[in-house]
Write a protein that holds these residues in place. Structure first.
Motif, PDB file in Angstrom:
ATOM      1  N   VAL A  57      10.984 -22.523  -6.412  1.00 63.11           N
ATOM      2  CA  VAL A  57       9.255 -21.582  -5.810  1.00 63.11           C
ATOM      3  C   VAL A  57       9.327 -20.715  -7.627  1.00 63.11           C
ATOM      4  CG1 VAL A  57      10.798 -20.924  -4.266  1.00 63.11           C
ATOM      5  CG2 VAL A  57      11.890 -19.860  -6.164  1.00 63.11           C
ATOM      6  N   THR A  58       8.176 -20.371  -7.578  1.00 64.62           N
ATOM      7  CA  THR A  58       7.418 -19.011  -8.557  1.00 64.62           C
ATOM      8  C   THR A  58       6.665 -17.995  -7.612  1.00 64.62           C
ATOM      9  OG1 THR A  58       5.555 -20.159  -8.144  1.00 64.62           O
ATOM     10  CG2 THR A  58       7.008 -20.973 -10.211  1.00 64.62           C
ATOM     11  N   ILE A  59       7.434 -16.721  -8.520  1.00 61.51           N
ATOM     12  CA  ILE A  59       6.851 -15.739  -8.002  1.00 61.51           C
ATOM     13  C   ILE A  59       5.483 -14.880  -8.979  1.00 61.51           C
ATOM     14  CG2 ILE A  59       8.611 -14.251  -9.335  1.00 61.51           C
ATOM     15  CD1 ILE A  59       8.884 -12.612  -6.715  1.00 61.51           C
ATOM     16  N   SER A  60       4.713 -14.088  -8.217  1.00 61.34           N
ATOM     17  CA  SER A  60       4.011 -14.152  -9.553  1.00 61.34           C
ATOM     18  C   SER A  60       3.677 -12.260  -8.441  1.00 61.34           C
ATOM     19  CB  SER A  60       2.911 -14.209  -9.715  1.00 61.34           C
ATOM     20  OG  SER A  60       2.395 -15.466  -8.249  1.00 61.34           O
ATOM     21  N   ARG A  61       2.454 -11.881  -9.904  1.00 62.88           N
ATOM     22  CA  ARG A  61       2.293 -10.626  -8.576  1.00 62.88           C
ATOM     23  C   ARG A  61       0.608 -10.282  -9.755  1.00 62.88           C
ATOM     24  NH1 ARG A  61       5.977  -5.228  -9.660  1.00 62.88           N
ATOM     25  NH2 ARG A  61       4.342  -4.068  -8.862  1.00 62.88           N
ATOM     26  N   ASP A  62       0.008  -9.695  -8.786  1.00 62.03           N
ATOM     27  CA  ASP A  62      -1.619  -9.117  -8.703  1.00 62.03           C
ATOM     28  C   ASP A  62      -1.251  -7.453  -8.863  1.00 62.03           C
ATOM     29  OD1 ASP A  62      -4.184  -8.552  -9.526  1.00 62.03           O
ATOM     30  OD2 ASP A  62      -5.087 -10.036  -8.502  1.00 62.03           O
ATOM     31  N   ASN A  63      -1.155  -7.035 -10.342  1.00 60.98           N
ATOM     32  CA  ASN A  63      -1.075  -5.205  -9.492  1.00 60.98           C
ATOM     33  C   ASN A  63      -2.079  -4.882  -9.193  1.00 60.98           C
ATOM     34  OD1 ASN A  63       1.798  -5.920 -10.205  1.00 60.98           O
ATOM     35  ND2 ASN A  63       1.167  -5.222 -12.450  1.00 60.98           N
ATOM     36  N   ALA A  64      -3.527  -5.190  -9.376  1.00 63.01           N
ATOM     37  CA  ALA A  64      -5.028  -4.588  -9.650  1.00 63.01           C
ATOM     38  C   ALA A  64      -5.011  -4.496  -7.706  1.00 63.01           C
ATOM     39  CB  ALA A  64      -6.092  -5.956  -9.938  1.00 63.01           C
ATOM     40  N   LYS A  65      -4.668  -6.192  -7.298  1.00 66.22           N
ATOM     41  CA  LYS A  65      -4.421  -5.893  -5.391  1.00 66.22           C
ATOM     42  C   LYS A  65      -2.964  -5.658  -5.337  1.00 66.22           C
ATOM     43  CE  LYS A  65      -7.358 -10.214  -6.071  1.00 66.22           C
ATOM     44  NZ  LYS A  65      -7.212 -11.633  -5.712  1.00 66.22           N
ATOM     45  N   ASN A  66      -2.135  -5.228  -5.801  1.00 65.73           N
ATOM     46  CA  ASN A  66      -0.721  -5.088  -5.260  1.00 65.73           C
ATOM     47  C   ASN A  66      -1.003  -5.394  -4.730  1.00 65.73           C
ATOM     48  OD1 ASN A  66      -1.012  -2.053  -6.277  1.00 65.73           O
ATOM     49  ND2 ASN A  66      -2.139  -1.217  -5.026  1.00 65.73           N
ATOM     50  N   THR A  67      -0.554  -7.055  -5.099  1.00 58.50           N
ATOM     51  CA  THR A  67       0.331  -7.975  -4.109  1.00 58.50           C
ATOM     52  C   THR A  67       0.816  -8.382  -5.059  1.00 58.50           C
ATOM     53  OG1 THR A  67      -2.334  -7.697  -3.031  1.00 58.50           O
ATOM     54  CG2 THR A  67      -0.648 -10.208  -2.884  1.00 58.50           C
ATOM     55  N   ALA A  68       2.359  -9.023  -4.141  1.00 53.50           N
ATOM     56  CA  ALA A  68       2.945  -9.909  -5.063  1.00 53.50           C
ATOM     57  C   ALA A  68       2.819 -11.252  -3.885  1.00 53.50           C
ATOM     58  CB  ALA A  68       4.438  -9.483  -5.192  1.00 53.50           C
ATOM     59  N   TYR A  69       3.464 -12.548  -5.329  1.00 49.83           N
ATOM     60  CA  TYR A  69       3.115 -13.817  -4.123  1.00 49.83           C
ATOM     61  C   TYR A  69       4.798 -15.076  -4.689  1.00 49.83           C
ATOM     62  CZ  TYR A  69      -1.613 -12.575  -4.559  1.00 49.83           C
ATOM     63  OH  TYR A  69      -2.643 -12.076  -4.836  1.00 49.83           O
ATOM     64  N   LEU A  70       4.962 -15.255  -3.610  1.00 57.85           N
ATOM     65  CA  LEU A  70       6.145 -16.541  -3.791  1.00 57.85           C
ATOM     66  C   LEU A  70       5.579 -18.200  -3.730  1.00 57.85           C
ATOM     67  CD1 LEU A  70       9.148 -16.329  -3.899  1.00 57.85           C
ATOM     68  CD2 LEU A  70       9.289 -16.715  -1.601  1.00 57.85           C
ATOM     69  N   GLN A  71       5.614 -18.654  -4.339  1.00 54.73           N
ATOM     70  CA  GLN A  71       5.048 -20.263  -3.909  1.00 54.73           C
ATOM     71  C   GLN A  71       6.073 -20.343  -3.768  1.00 54.73           C
ATOM     72  OE1 GLN A  71       1.636 -21.925  -4.363  1.00 54.73           O
ATOM     73  NE2 GLN A  71       3.103 -23.508  -3.327  1.00 54.73           N
TER      74      GLN A  71
ATOM     75  N   SER B 138       1.094  -1.101  -0.121  1.00 51.82           N
ATOM     76  CA  SER B 138       0.485  -0.337  -0.048  1.00 51.82           C
ATOM     77  C   SER B 138       1.295   1.125   0.255  1.00 51.82           C
ATOM     78  CB  SER B 138      -0.952  -0.150   0.779  1.00 51.82           C
ATOM     79  OG  SER B 138      -0.349   0.653   2.211  1.00 51.82           O
ATOM     80  N   GLY B 139       0.825   2.596  -1.031  1.00 52.56           N
ATOM     81  CA  GLY B 139       1.054   4.243  -0.621  1.00 52.56           C
ATOM     82  C   GLY B 139       1.961   3.723  -1.584  1.00 52.56           C
ATOM     83  N   LEU B 140       2.318   2.605  -2.564  1.00 52.40           N
ATOM     84  CA  LEU B 140       3.042   3.319  -3.744  1.00 52.40           C
ATOM     85  C   LEU B 140       3.104   3.364  -4.779  1.00 52.40           C
ATOM     86  CD1 LEU B 140       4.718  -1.224  -3.843  1.00 52.40           C
ATOM     87  CD2 LEU B 140       6.056   1.437  -3.188  1.00 52.40           C
TER      88      LEU B 140
END
Length: 124
Positions: free
Chosen positions: A68-82, A25-27
């Motif tokens: 590991v894989t990394i992804s992001r959902d820009n609409a949710k401002n969230t990054a993920y690490l699987q 948040s805040g980015l």
């Protein structure tokens, strides 16, 4: 004010999987790369993975490729690490970071913002 909040850590048996999330948040700039680092007890903070604005620009630590894989959902401002096939050596505090850097940036000092970290413990 920029905030990064990690979640999803916990205790898992060797061979198991976890998915970490980092809510930002805040980015004010969507072009920030988001990365994951980890610090095992007594060790330095090590690069795990990072991803640019486009998911096509992901970069992983060589030692973790395939697990590991990394992804992001820009609409949710969230990054993920699987993380899959976890090992006891993966036990660490995992930190989310954001910075106006290329996703190939592996040095922690280059990132502008950090989360508080989430503990991942892998039992044997």
């Amino acid at each position: 004010q920029v905030q990064l909040v990690e979640s999803g850590g916990g205790l898992v048996q060797a061979g198991g999987s976890l998915r970490l999330s980092c809510a930002a948040s805040g980015l004010t700039r969507d072009l920030y790369a988001m990365g994951w680092f980890r610090r095992a007890p007594g060790k330095e903070r090590d690069f795990v993975a990072a991803i640019g604005w486009s998911e096509r620009t992901a970069y992983l630590a060589d030692s973790l490729k395939g697990r590991v894989t990394i992804s992001r959902d820009n609409a949710k401002n969230t990054a993920y690490l699987q993380m899959n096939s976890l090992k006891p050596d993966d036990t660490a505090v995992y930190y989310c970071a954001a910075g106006n850097v290329a996703p190939t940036t592996t040095q922690p000092a280059q990132y502008d913002y950090w989360g508080q970290g989430t503990q991942v413990t892998v039992s044997s």
